[in-house]
Each structure stands twice: as structure tokens, then as C-alpha cells.
Design an enzyme around this catalytic site. Structure first.
Site: not given
Ligand SMILES: *Cc1c(COP(=O)(O)O)cnc(C)c1O
Length: 396
Positions: A50, A102, A174, A199
Site C-alpha cells: 500500500r 469530465y 487534467d 486512457k
Molecule cells: C476517464 C477520465 C477521468 C476519470 O478516470 P477513471 O480512470 O475513469 O477514474 C478523469 N478525467 C478525464 C478527462 C477522463 O477522461
């Protein structure tokens, strides 16, 4: 050994051939929850997964280097990464978030605000007047998403970060939609970068994960302490897969954005398409800024179909190369309908304010052959048009 200079080299080779035990070229995966002490009061360099795990540390180090940060914390998801940054705030803090952020981020911010853990103001950050006004409220944190989801709006990170600094606010970007291959927010003035590694970074749609990268070492350590406290650190196996995916980030995104440019150009001239949101198109309002701020236009785009939801339904039922699914950034092309999928939790009013209408479709462009992608869209649009009540634009 000379230090690798280009980020592409870092992605492909950071941590390679560094195994002290057997000289494994690929950093080994340590599937263990705990590590033996070498004696009484003598812990080794690792104690408990952890807190830290060797493979996860290689991934964190690679991502910190790619983003130009001082350190990184790998988390179980992108949402956990965002929440980790939010956990540093208190009751009196105000966050300025994009009005079109998002959907999951919107939900998280609203849920924590409802529990009075901080306050949130949703602002159109492309509107200088609205942003300046919000900044007079002494925010603690500005959250930036550029390009935004799903409208692919581009905002000026350097300008917003400078304004934020002048009122003592921290900046978190982000960077999920572009990855460090195409945009490096810390160099533009951000304090933190977050990713859903689900992603582009992993890129193969087989892991859910996240990361926070901090520009400052003390911030990185504070985040690592908090992640250990709450237990949001990612699993060793996920870290292994994500690093494996990350190796090919640059060539993947390079090819994907070439495909995306071709798809955008095709849709842009189609009579059944009202508008295409892709910063690579000269008509996109963020085109010049994207050219300056980004190393490429990315592989995400959205477009509005002529006609209502019935056309959307026919289109998504006709596609064969594209798959109807949420998420993005994988090797396979996906289509999503934000109003009923990714952004359904936002509520109709907020969606409308953000400019997300019911005819909007979002595409994540993958690594298939360009000709197959375009043929699929062409055929699916024809399926819409054939049964449509022949809108005027379609006749000429
Ligand atoms: C998918 C996404 C998230 C959230 O991520 P997870 O891995 O699904 O928890 C946050 N910001 C953006 C721009 C995303 O595309």
C-alpha cells in the site's frame, strides 16, 4: 550511461535493464503485499505494497519524468487521482472548475461540496471576464481540463496559471485527453497534473488507473503520505500493464491523431454533420491556441448530427468498426453519446449550460486503418440519411 533526453526515449526505456537480481530487461513485477525485514528493527527498502511497491515506483518515476514533475503517485483510478488532490483542501477552500468538465469529476466535486468539504464554482474558463470575476473570490485551487470533454474546447494554461498565481491559488491540470506526448502543463505553470491512466497512457483499455504528478517535491511527498493513509495506491499488476502500455505512447498517439485529422476532415464536409469539434480544423475556435500550446491536436473529437436523438440512435446502431462505449484513448475506436452516457449524471440544465446537446457524439480514434474508419462513418451516416426526413442540406 548518457541520460535519455527526449520524452519518447523516457517512455520507451525508463527503468529498462535495471533489475539488480537477474538483469531482467523488463522491470520485474513484484506481486507481494509485504516485504521481509532483514532483521529486528531492520526493514528493507520496501515494507508494504500500500505504501510502496518497486514496479509501481518505476511507473511513477517514468510518469513524473514525462510530465517534468518532482514526483508522482500512482492511484487506483483517475477519479482517485483527482480526489487525492482534493483531499488536500479544507472547508474554507474554494475550487474553480470548468463548467464543462469530465462528468465523473463534476459528480465528485458536487458530492464533496454537498458534504461541505469545500466549495466549488463552475466557470467557463475560456471567458476571461467570468474567470477574472471568479478569481476575486480567493480560490485555493483551479482545475483545468484542456482540451475539454466532450466539446474539445481549448483554454490557455499558461495565462490561467499566471492569473491563479497572482491570487495565491494552486493549479491542477487534467491532461488525460492529450498525454505528456502532446502537452506538458507543468512547463506552462501548473502545480499538479492528473491523468486517468486508463486512457492514453495505458492505451489498451485493459486497466483502470490514475496518477497525480506534482511539480514540487514536498507536494509529491504530501500526496504520497495521503495516498498511503487512505489506501488509494494502484495495484502492482495494474502498474505493470500500464508501464507496458506506456512504452508505445508516442507512436500510438502519433498515428491516432493522424487518423483523427482524416476523420475530422471527412465529417466536416458531410451534409448530415452540423459541426465538428476538433482543434486541428482551422475553423475550431481554439485552433491557434492549440497549435501554440500542444505538440499535436490529439485523437479525440466530437460532432453534432443534423436531426435529433433518432438520428443518433440510427448512427450508433449502424457503426461496425467503431464500438459504442464510454472511455477513450485505447487502440480501438469508440463512439459515445455524452448526453445519455458519460455526461448523463450532470443533469440536463448543466449539460445545456455546457453546450452539450442531444445530437452530440464523441469519437475516440484508434489505430485502425484510416480508410476503414472513414468507410464505417460514411456508411453509418448514409444509414441515417436514407431514413431521415431529408434535411435540406442533404438534398443539395
Ligand atoms: C476517464 C477520465 C477521468 C476519470 O478516470 P477513471 O480512470 O475513469 O477514474 C478523469 N478525467 C478525464 C478527462 C477522463 O477522461
Amino acid at each position: 550511461m548518457p541520460k535519455p533526453r527526449h520524452p519518447q526515449t523516457v517512455a520507451a526505456s525508463n527503468g529498462i535493464a535495471a533489475d539488480p537480481t537477474f538483469g531482467a530487461v523488463v522491470p520485474p513485477i513484484y506481486l507481494t503485499s509485504t516485504f521481509a525485514f532483514s532483521g529486528f528493527e531492520r526493514p528493507g527498502s520496501y515494507e508494504y505494497t500500500r505504501t510502496a511497491n518497486p514496479g509501481r515506483d518505476v511507473l511513477a518515476d517514468t510518469l513524473a519524468k514525462l510530465e517534468g514533475g518532482a514526483g508522482a503517485v500512482v492511484t487506483t483510478s483517475g477519479m482517485a487521482a483527482i480526489d487525492l488532490v482534493l483531499s488536500q483542501l479544507g472547508r474554507d477552500d474554494l475550487i474553480i472548475a470548468p463548467h464543462d468538465c469530465y462528468g465523473g469529476t463534476y459528480r465528485l466535486l458536487a458530492a464533496r461540496r454537498d458534504r461541505r468539504q469545500f466549495d466549488v464554482a463552475y466557470v467557463d474558463q475560456g471567458d476571461d471576464v467570468a474567470l477574472s470575476k471568479a478569481l476575486t473570490r480567493s480560490p485555493s485551487l483551479i482545475l483545468i481540463e484542456t482540451p475539454s470533454n466532450p466539446l474539445i474546447r481549448v483554454v490557455d494554461v499558461r495565462a490561467i496559471a499566471a492569473q491563479a498565481k497572482s491570487v495565491g491559488a494552486r493549479v491542477v491540470v487534467d491532461n488525460t485527453f492529450l498525454s505528456p506526448a502532446l502537452q506538458r502543463p507543468i512547463a506552462l505553470g501548473a502545480d499538479f497534473v492528473i491523468h486517468s491512466t486508463t486512457k492514453y497512457l495505458n492505451g489498451h483499455s485493459d486497466v483502470v488507473g490514475g496518477v497525480v504528478i506534482a511539480a514540487d517535491k514536498a507536494d509529491a511527498e504530501a500526496l504520497a503520505d495521503w495516498a498511503n493513509l487512505t489506501g488509494v495506491t494502484g495495484s502492482p499488476f495494474d502498474a505493470y500493464l500500464t508501464l507496458r502500455g506506456l512504452r508505445t505512447l508516442f507512436p500510438r498517439i502519433d498515428h491516432q491523431q493522424k487518423n483523427a485529422a482524416a476523420v475530422a476532415a471527412f465529417l466536416d464536409q458531410h451534409p448530415l454533420v452540423r459541426v465538428v469539434h476538433y482543434p486541428g480544423l482551422a475553423s475550431h475556435p481554439g485552433h491557434a491556441l492549440a497549435k501554440k500550446q500542444q505538440a499535436g491536436f490529439g485523437a479525440m473529437l466530437s460532432f453534432e448530427l443534423v436531426g435529433g436523438v433518432e438520428h443518433v440512435r440510427r448512427f450508433v446502431e449502424a457503426v461496425e468498426v467503431f464500438t459504442l462505449a464510454e472511455s477513450l484513448g485505447g487502440v480501438e475506436s469508440l463512439v459515445a453519446h455524452p448526453a445519455t452516457m458519460t455526461h448523463s449524471g450532470m443533469g440536463e440544465e448543466a449539460r445545456r449550460a455546457a453546450g452539450i446537446n442531444d445530437s452530440l457524439l464523441r469519437l475516440s480514434i484508434g489505430l485502425e486503418a484510416e480508410a476503414d474508419l472513414i468507410a464505417d462513418l460514411d456508411r453509418s451516416l448514409l444509414a441515417v440519411g436514407r431514413r431521415a426526413e431529408r434535411p435540406e442540406r442533404f438534398i443539395d
